[in-house]
Scaffold this active site. Structure first.
Site, PDB file in Angstrom:
ATOM      1  N   SER A   1      46.155  32.260  31.248  1.00 23.47           N
ATOM      2  CA  SER A   1      44.795  32.211  31.801  1.00 23.47           C
ATOM      3  C   SER A   1      43.837  33.180  31.127  1.00 23.47           C
ATOM      4  CB  SER A   1      44.830  32.495  33.305  1.00 23.47           C
ATOM      5  OG  SER A   1      45.497  33.716  33.579  1.00 23.47           O
TER       6      SER A   1
ATOM      7  N   ASP B   1      39.102  39.455  39.483  1.00 24.68           N
ATOM      8  CA  ASP B   1      39.702  38.992  40.736  1.00 24.68           C
ATOM      9  C   ASP B   1      40.997  39.714  41.091  1.00 24.68           C
ATOM     10  OD1 ASP B   1      41.436  37.976  38.858  1.00 24.68           O
ATOM     11  OD2 ASP B   1      40.945  35.869  39.215  1.00 24.68           O
TER      12      ASP B   1
ATOM     13  N   HIS C   1      42.592  39.011  36.562  1.00 24.94           N
ATOM     14  CA  HIS C   1      41.913  38.707  35.307  1.00 24.94           C
ATOM     15  C   HIS C   1      40.724  39.639  35.090  1.00 24.94           C
ATOM     16  CE1 HIS C   1      43.734  34.948  36.962  1.00 24.94           C
ATOM     17  NE2 HIS C   1      44.253  34.918  35.745  1.00 24.94           N
TER      18      HIS C   1
END
Length: 406
Positions: free
Chosen positions: A51, A355, A358
């Protein structure tokens, strides 16, 4: 495309700022290759990872399609809408592509024809692991995302076959492309800890994770790659998620950063093993000697956390911008970003973590600049700016005009 030069092994003298580029102190010998010739151009970028590099596969994979990154406030800073990126805005790869003047790579799951992939392909998937799910399961670790690095390299091989029918044509494509391996392995460690493995047990994954990265890099070299960038592990002990979920004793926290030294030690072990592998690979494969490079993600982030004001960040470098839970790290899965119990900060650019897992666009930009200085200097037709630049995670005040456009 020009071949890579020898890595700078001594400190470069700082040039006078102005219209000229400023060389910055090189990091300690990491086994990384030399800076790319500043005149180099890349026809396309092939990306691999999780991600931290995924720019749009996440919404298209059934296992991750309903994930948080596909809902507001993700994407709020730059795109003003969710794009599948796990951030408030752009990722490291977005800044690298822009600075290198390469086309934005198409998320693999969004393409169908050769025309879709000719300008580059992003194979990274949010939640992807370095190790295959079956391997993790054999260790008592459950992965919810059925994508590993070996899956992504197979997707690359399929894409290359689609782009060209002859071996020579496929090699020419690889030769004119940048291969970017974003950080990979962090999910393996997260999942191990979530499966009630001890930190010591999680550390036993390091050799296998580095081994699959080695295989992926070899595949790229065999395909004809002349520039392969391999990103190291992030500072795990500075992650709000781990800080909130696995509190340590008073002696476990670094006095300068507040990060958990136990988890950062795991990241350092990973990075040392990765660097050692890259050195060995360059000795074993002549084609890898000039092609393979290490990109440091760890030091730029810890530099910010240690001195946030120096780099323009706020006074809560270990707290998530978007989240909740009422603790010092603003992280709780029950109040994860996008959930009704979560809130979002007013200015993400003042935060390190978006968050709790990340990074914010501001940090991604900072890391990209570090990589551009140390590994991939940007193309510049001005001969006066053609001196190779080296990276420094300790000082980013001196910028070229092109870096300032990021």
């Amino acid at each position: 495309m020009a071949l890579l030069q020898r890595l700078l092994v001594a400190l470069l003298r700082v040039l006078v700022a102005g219209e000229h580029a400023a060389a910055m102190p090189s990091p300690p010998d990491t086994g990384g290759g030399a800076p790319v010739n500043i005149e180099a151009r890349y026809a396309r970028v092939f990306c691999f990872g999780n991600s931290l590099t995924d720019t749009g596969n996440n919404p298209l994979l059934p296992a991750t399609a309903g994930g948080p990154s596909n809902s507001p406030p993700y994407g709020m800073t730059f795109f003003h809408r969710p794009t599948g990126r796990s951030s408030d805005g752009r990722l490291v790869i977005d800044f690298l592509v822009k600075a290198l003047r390469a086309p934005q790579p198409t998320p693999y799951l969004a393409g169908k024809t050769a025309a879709d992939f000719l300008a580059g392909t992003n194979f990274a998937v949010g939640g992807a692991t370095a190790l295959d799910p079956a391997v993790l399961e054999s260790r008592g670790i459950v992965s919810a995302v059925p994508v590993s690095l070996s899956n992504e390299t197979r997707w690359f091989e399929d894409t290359l076959q689609l782009l060209a029918s002859s071996i020579n044509a496929r090699r020419r494509i690889a030769e004119t492309s940048l291969f970017f391996f974003g950080e990979i392995g962090v999910n393996d460690y997260f999942l191990a800890l979530a499966s009630n493995h001890t930190l010591e047990q999680a550390a036993t994954l390091v050799p296998d994770i580095v081994g699959v990265i080695r295989s992926a890099v070899i595949d790229a070299i065999v395909a004809g790659a002349r520039t392969v960038v391999v990103t190291g592990m992030i500072p795990l002990g500075c992650e709000p998620q781990l800080l909130a979920l696995f509190p340590g004793g008073a002696g476990d926290y670094d006095a300068d950063t507040g990060c958990d030294a136990r988890f950062n030690k795991l990241a350092e072990v990973h990075n040392r093993a990765l660097i050692r592998m890259l050195r060995q690979l360059r000795r074993a494969l002549p084609a890898a000697a000039a092609a393979v490079h290490y990109a440091d993600f760890y030091r730029p982030v810890t530099a910010i956390v240690a001195s946030p004001a120096k780099y323009g960040f706020g006074d809560s470098p270990l707290a998530a911008c978007c989240g909740g839970g009422g603790n010092a790290y603003n992280f709780d899965f029950a109040a994860f970003c996008t959930s009704p119990a979560s809130t979002v900060c007013a200015d993400p650019s003042k935060y390190v973590s978006w968050d709790g897992i990340h990074y914010t666009e501001a940090v991604n930009k900072f890391v990209a600049r570090s990589i551009l200085r140390g590994v991939l200097p940007i193309p510049n037709p001005n001969p006066s700016l053609s001196m190779p630049l080296s990276s420094s995670s300790q000082d980013t005040g001196l910028e070229t005009r092109e870096l300032a456009t990021l």
